[in-house]
Design a protein around this motif. Structure first.
Motif, PDB file in Angstrom:
ATOM      1  N   PRO A  29       0.783  -1.238   0.000  1.00 10.76           N
ATOM      2  CA  PRO A  29       0.000   0.000   0.000  1.00 10.76           C
ATOM      3  C   PRO A  29       0.818   1.293   0.000  1.00 10.76           C
ATOM      4  CG  PRO A  29      -0.132  -1.093   2.126  1.00 10.76           C
ATOM      5  CD  PRO A  29       0.580  -2.030   1.204  1.00 10.76           C
ATOM      6  N   ALA A  30       2.066   1.247   0.432  1.00 12.40           N
ATOM      7  CA  ALA A  30       2.867   2.477   0.506  1.00 12.40           C
ATOM      8  C   ALA A  30       3.828   2.646  -0.665  1.00 12.40           C
ATOM      9  CB  ALA A  30       3.650   2.501   1.820  1.00 12.40           C
ATOM     10  N   ASP A  31       3.793   1.754  -1.632  1.00 16.69           N
ATOM     11  CA  ASP A  31       4.704   1.826  -2.777  1.00 16.69           C
ATOM     12  C   ASP A  31       4.396   3.083  -3.595  1.00 16.69           C
ATOM     13  OD1 ASP A  31       6.012   1.511  -5.252  1.00 16.69           O
ATOM     14  OD2 ASP A  31       5.776  -0.661  -5.213  1.00 16.69           O
ATOM     15  N   PRO A  32       5.373   3.984  -3.778  1.00 15.56           N
ATOM     16  CA  PRO A  32       5.104   5.207  -4.545  1.00 15.56           C
ATOM     17  C   PRO A  32       4.740   4.924  -6.002  1.00 15.56           C
ATOM     18  CG  PRO A  32       7.420   5.095  -3.913  1.00 15.56           C
ATOM     19  CD  PRO A  32       6.728   3.953  -3.245  1.00 15.56           C
ATOM     20  N   THR A  33       5.234   3.828  -6.550  1.00 11.37           N
ATOM     21  CA  THR A  33       4.874   3.475  -7.921  1.00 11.37           C
ATOM     22  C   THR A  33       3.401   3.091  -7.988  1.00 11.37           C
ATOM     23  OG1 THR A  33       7.124   2.644  -8.160  1.00 11.37           O
ATOM     24  CG2 THR A  33       5.604   2.110  -9.917  1.00 11.37           C
ATOM     25  N   LEU A  34       2.882   2.490  -6.914  1.00 12.51           N
ATOM     26  CA  LEU A  34       1.456   2.174  -6.825  1.00 12.51           C
ATOM     27  C   LEU A  34       0.633   3.454  -6.869  1.00 12.51           C
ATOM     28  CD1 LEU A  34      -1.020   0.288  -6.171  1.00 12.51           C
ATOM     29  CD2 LEU A  34      -0.505   0.756  -3.780  1.00 12.51           C
ATOM     30  N   GLN A  35       1.087   4.465  -6.141  1.00  8.52           N
ATOM     31  CA  GLN A  35       0.361   5.738  -6.149  1.00  8.52           C
ATOM     32  C   GLN A  35       0.297   6.306  -7.561  1.00  8.52           C
ATOM     33  OE1 GLN A  35       2.837   7.469  -3.017  1.00  8.52           O
ATOM     34  NE2 GLN A  35       1.012   7.616  -1.737  1.00  8.52           N
ATOM     35  N   GLN A  36       1.362   6.179  -8.300  1.00  7.68           N
ATOM     36  CA  GLN A  36       1.363   6.675  -9.672  1.00  7.68           C
ATOM     37  C   GLN A  36       0.417   5.841 -10.542  1.00  7.68           C
ATOM     38  OE1 GLN A  36       5.033   6.421 -11.891  1.00  7.68           O
ATOM     39  NE2 GLN A  36       4.526   8.268 -13.040  1.00  7.68           N
ATOM     40  N   ALA A  37       0.372   4.540 -10.314  1.00  8.47           N
ATOM     41  CA  ALA A  37      -0.530   3.680 -11.085  1.00  8.47           C
ATOM     42  C   ALA A  37      -1.995   4.017 -10.782  1.00  8.47           C
ATOM     43  CB  ALA A  37      -0.246   2.211 -10.786  1.00  8.47           C
ATOM     44  N   LYS A  38      -2.285   4.383  -9.545  1.00 12.76           N
ATOM     45  CA  LYS A  38      -3.657   4.751  -9.179  1.00 12.76           C
ATOM     46  C   LYS A  38      -4.109   5.974  -9.971  1.00 12.76           C
ATOM     47  CE  LYS A  38      -4.516   4.404  -4.601  1.00 12.76           C
ATOM     48  NZ  LYS A  38      -4.196   4.486  -3.164  1.00 12.76           N
ATOM     49  N   TYR A  39      -3.211   6.930 -10.117  1.00 10.73           N
ATOM     50  CA  TYR A  39      -3.516   8.111 -10.935  1.00 10.73           C
ATOM     51  C   TYR A  39      -3.753   7.690 -12.385  1.00 10.73           C
ATOM     52  CZ  TYR A  39      -1.162  10.728 -14.623  1.00 10.73           C
ATOM     53  OH  TYR A  39      -0.780  11.216 -15.838  1.00 10.73           O
ATOM     54  N   MET A  40      -2.892   6.808 -12.896  1.00 10.82           N
ATOM     55  CA  MET A  40      -2.968   6.396 -14.295  1.00 10.82           C
ATOM     56  C   MET A  40      -4.300   5.686 -14.587  1.00 10.82           C
ATOM     57  SD  MET A  40      -0.101   4.189 -16.395  1.00 10.82           S
ATOM     58  CE  MET A  40      -0.255   2.711 -15.402  1.00 10.82           C
ATOM     59  N   VAL A  41      -4.735   4.802 -13.694  1.00 11.35           N
ATOM     60  CA  VAL A  41      -5.989   4.071 -13.890  1.00 11.35           C
ATOM     61  C   VAL A  41      -7.174   5.034 -13.838  1.00 11.35           C
ATOM     62  CG1 VAL A  41      -7.522   2.338 -12.855  1.00 11.35           C
ATOM     63  CG2 VAL A  41      -5.089   1.853 -13.128  1.00 11.35           C
ATOM     64  N   ALA A  42      -7.161   5.960 -12.882  1.00 12.19           N
ATOM     65  CA  ALA A  42      -8.260   6.933 -12.774  1.00 12.19           C
ATOM     66  C   ALA A  42      -8.316   7.833 -14.003  1.00 12.19           C
ATOM     67  CB  ALA A  42      -8.110   7.764 -11.496  1.00 12.19           C
ATOM     68  N   ALA A  43      -7.165   8.305 -14.452  1.00 11.66           N
ATOM     69  CA  ALA A  43      -7.130   9.181 -15.629  1.00 11.66           C
ATOM     70  C   ALA A  43      -7.616   8.441 -16.869  1.00 11.66           C
ATOM     71  CB  ALA A  43      -5.716   9.722 -15.841  1.00 11.66           C
ATOM     72  N   ARG A  44      -7.217   7.194 -17.005  1.00 13.44           N
ATOM     73  CA  ARG A  44      -7.650   6.399 -18.163  1.00 13.44           C
ATOM     74  C   ARG A  44      -9.177   6.246 -18.183  1.00 13.44           C
ATOM     75  NH1 ARG A  44      -5.857   3.067 -22.570  1.00 13.44           N
ATOM     76  NH2 ARG A  44      -7.804   2.142 -23.245  1.00 13.44           N
ATOM     77  N   ALA A  45      -9.765   6.151 -16.982  1.00 16.94           N
ATOM     78  CA  ALA A  45     -11.216   6.009 -16.872  1.00 16.94           C
ATOM     79  C   ALA A  45     -11.929   7.356 -17.053  1.00 16.94           C
ATOM     80  CB  ALA A  45     -11.586   5.400 -15.524  1.00 16.94           C
ATOM     81  N   GLY A  46     -11.160   8.433 -17.194  1.00 23.52           N
ATOM     82  CA  GLY A  46     -11.752   9.761 -17.355  1.00 23.52           C
ATOM     83  C   GLY A  46     -12.152  10.400 -16.038  1.00 23.52           C
TER      84      GLY A  46
END
Length: 181
Positions: free
Chosen positions: A86-103
């Protein structure tokens, strides 16, 4: 000069020697992803995840899934990763990427802000978060804000590079002049 074909060939040769080389699996997957060979990239990234808990392997798998329109698979992978790291900074970036992809840009912006707050002490992750915020703004047509954020990210990158250079210079052995006769 970078040669994608030679790079791909070299990583495949490494995997022939060591099929579980995380470096070769990750770098080959990334190389393929950058050349739109998304299905093969996903396969290698998932294989890399079985060998190592490396966040870059999961990130590349999610990126490959999103690139193939497998948004549901990417979301599932993200949730699986979040349970384990849960604290992986790369995970945080992936969360942004998935949300942005979904609009879902408001969620994407919140994820980038959370990344900035969680990684405030890291110049590298701060730069990434500012850059990601600029990309979100650009996607939404907020060009002035995008330019401001992307310039800030570039300045942070330049400051970090300058800081690395000055640390190397200050760590270099000093030579003293011989006393004059």
């Amino acid at each position: 000069n970078y040669d994608a074909a030679k790079s791909t060939e070299a990583y495949r040769a490494m995997l022939a020697i060591d099929p579980n080389s995380v470096i070769a699996l990750n770098n080959l997957a990334l190389n393929l992803l950058l050349h739109n060979r998304n299905a093969e990239s996903e396969t290698l990234s998932v294989r890399c995840m079985r060998v190592s808990a490396s966040g870059t392997c999961a990130f590349n798998a999610i990126d490959a899934q999103l690139s193939q329109g497998k948004d549901g698979a990417a979301d599932s992978m993200l949730k699986w990763w979040q349970r384990g790291s849960p604290a992986d900074p790369t995970l945080q970036q992936a969360k942004y990427m998935v949300a942005a992809r979904a609009g879902d840009y408001s969620t994407a912006e919140r994820e980038v802000q959370a990344q900035q707050a969680a990684q405030a002490a890291s110049p590298f992750w701060k730069e990434i978060a500012v850059q990601d915020a600029g990309l979100i703004a650009a996607t939404q047509g907020k060009l002035a804000l995008a330019e401001q954020r992307l310039r800030a990210a570039a300045q942070a990158r330049a400051r970090a590079a300058g800081s690395r250079r000055s640390r190397k210079q200050s760590a270099a052995p000093r030579t003293r002049r011989p006393p004059s006769v």
